[in-house]
Scaffold this motif. Structure first.
Motif: not given
Length: 411
Positions: A30-42
Motif C-alpha cells: 500500500s501507499r501507506a506502507r511505502l511511506a513507512r518503509y521509505t520514510k518519505l511523506s505521503r
C-alpha cells in the motif's frame, strides 16, 4: 552513499528509486506502507507513484485492509510490462537472454561465437542482436547489457584490457551502437554473474555478497549493500592474478604463480595432462571429462580437483576474512558439472576462515549454472530501468533497510 548536496533533481531520482525498490521488495504494498518503509511523506509517495504508473512498470491491484480510513489500492511490480535484453560473450558461444522485470528468463539463445578482430567481432554481434531486437515480441527497455572478458570502463563502455582475447581499449559501446537501436551497457562477464546471483540466485536477500566465477580465468564480484564495488578504476575482483604459487609459472600478466594458472578450467586440463603423462596432448581432455572421471573415483582426477580446490579455498577464505560478507557464492562453468569440486572448496574454506566470519556467512554453489553472466547483463539493464524510462543516467540499486534520505521540510 547519497550526496545530499547533489541537487533537487538527483534527490528526486533517488527517492523515485527508493520507492521502486520498496515496491519490488514488498509487492504488493500500500501507499501507506511505502511511506513507512521509505520514510518519505505521503504526498511524496503519491507524486512518485503517479509518475511510475503511466510507464506500466507498476500497477494497482486489489485493496489493502486498513484499521482506520478508506481502504486503498495496493501497488505491485508489473513484471511483464517491460523486458531486458542481455548477452554474455563466452569462449565458444554468445548467450543471449530476455528477462522480465523480475529477472525471469523469457527467452534464451545460444549463438556460436565468432571471434575476429574486435571491430569485426562486435559488428557481427551487433548485427545478430539487431535481428533479435527486430523479431522479438517482447517490449524491451531501451538498452542491452553486454558481458565481456577483461577489465571494463563501464562509464565509457570500453574494454580496457582483456588478457584472454588480447584486446586493449576496445570501444564496445560505440561499436555496438552502430548496429543496434539500444544503448549498450558494458560489464565484465563474471562481475555480471555476481550481479545475477546477488539479485536472483544463491546470494538473493544478502546485503554483502562475494561471488567467485571460475572459468578460463578466475574473477570475483563484491557487492556491498547490493551495490557492485568496482574499485577506483574498474579493476576490482581480479583475484585470478593474486599470487598463489610464489615463483610459479609465468602468467600473461607478467607475474608468476597467479591463481588462474593453478585454479581455472585451463589449469585443470593442463594439470590433468601432466599427472596423466599426456605430454601436452590434452586435446580430448575437458573440464567435464575430468569431473566425470573424479565422480567415478579416478585418483588422478580426484587429485587434480583437490589441488585446484586447495588454491581456490585459500583465496576465497582470504576474501572472507578481509570483507566479512554474509553470503559467498562460487560459480562459473568449471563448477557447473557437479558439486564435487564445490564441496572440496567449501572444506578448505571452512578450515582456513576465521570462525567468527564463517559463522556469519553462507557458502553456496551458483544457482545459475549455465547463464549467470547473461542473466547478470539483463539485471544490469533492470538496475538502469528508471534512468532509461525517465531519461536520466543515475542508476542505483537500493536495499530497503535503515533510514533512507528524507526530503527537506518545506516549512
Amino acid at each position: 552513499m547519497f550526496d545530499k548536496a547533489a541537487g533537487p533533481e538527483v534527490l528526486k531520482q533517488h527517492n523515485r528509486q527508493l520507492v521502486m525498490s520498496a515496491i519490488e521488495a514488498h509487492t504488493p504494498v500500500s501507499r501507506a506502507r511505502l511511506a513507512r518503509y521509505t520514510k518519505l511523506s505521503r504526498t511524496s509517495i503519491s507524486q512518485i507513484v503517479d509518475e511510475l504508473l503511466p510507464t506500466g512498470i507498476i500497477r494497482e491491484t486489489g485493496e489493502s485492509v486498513l484499521t482506520g480510513g478508506r481502504p486503498g489500492l495496493l501497488l505491485e511490480l508489473n513484471a511483464d510490462a517491460w523486458h531486458a535484453l542481455g548477452v554474455e560473450l563466452r569462449d565458444t558461444e554468445w548467450v543471449v537472454v530476455i528477462t522480465n522485470l523480475a529477472g525471469k528468463i523469457c527467452r534464451q539463445l545460444n549463438i556460436p561465437a565468432e571471434y575476429k578482430s574486435p571491430e569485426d567481432t562486435f559488428r557481427t554481434l551487433g548485427q545478430k542482436l539487431a535481428a533479435i531486437i527486430k523479431q522479438t515480441e517482447y517490449k524491451l527497455l531501451p538498452a542491452v547489457g553486454v558481458g565481456v572478458p577483461g577489465i571494463v570502463d563501464e562509464e565509457a563502455g570500453v574494454i580496457i584490457q582483456s588478457e584472454d582475447r588480447g584486446w586493449v581499449d576496445v570501444p564496445v559501446r560505440r561499436l555496438l551502437e552502430k548496429e543496434i537501436s539500444l544503448r549498450a551497457l558494458v560489464i565484465n562477464r563474471h562481475i555480471a554473474g555476481g550481479l545475477a546471483e546477488s539479485r536472483y540466485g544463491a546470494g538473493a536477500g544478502k546485503s554483502h555478497v562475494i561471488y567467485v566465477g571460475v572459468d578460463t580465468g578466475v574473477v570475483a564480484a563484491l557487492l556491498i549493500d547490493g551495490q557492485l564495488y568496482k574499485g577506483h578504476a574498474y579493476g576490482s575482483g581480479q583475484i585470478g592474478h593474486i599470487t598463489a604459487v610464489p615463483d610459479g609459472p609465468l602468467c600473461s600478466c607478467g607475474n608468476r604463480g597467479c591463481l588462474e594458472l593453478v585454479a581455472s578450467g585451463r589449469a585443470l586440463v593442463r594439470l590433468y595432462g601432466e599427472k596423466a603423462g599426456l605430454s601436452g596432448n590434452t586435446g580430448s581432455i575437458t573440464v567435464e571429462s575430468i569431473c566425470q572421471a573424479a565422480m567415478r573415483g579416478e585418483k588422478i582426477a580426484l587429485d587434480c580437483l583437490e589441488e585446484m580446490a586447495g588454491h581456490l579455498g585459500i583465496a576465497i577464505a582470504n576474501l572472507i576474512n578481509i570483507f566479512n560478507p554474509n553470503g559467498v557464492v562460487i560459480g562459473g562453468s568449471v563448477l557447473q558439472h557437479n558439486d564435487l569440486l564445490f564441496n572440496m572448496i567449501k572444506k578448505v574454506i571452512e578450515q582456513r576462515t576465521l570462525k567468527y566470519h564463517l559463522s556469519r556467512t553462507t557458502l553456496s554453489p551458483g544457482h545459475f549454472r549455465h547463464n549467470a553472466g547473461s542473466v547478470g547483463t539483463a539485471a544490469l539493464v533492470l538496475d538502469h530501468k528508471l534512468g532509461l524510462l525517465f531519461n536520466h543516467e543515475r542508476a542505483v540499486h537500493i536495499q530497503i533497510k535503515g533510514a533512507p534520505i528524507r526530503e527537506k521540510s518545506r516549512t
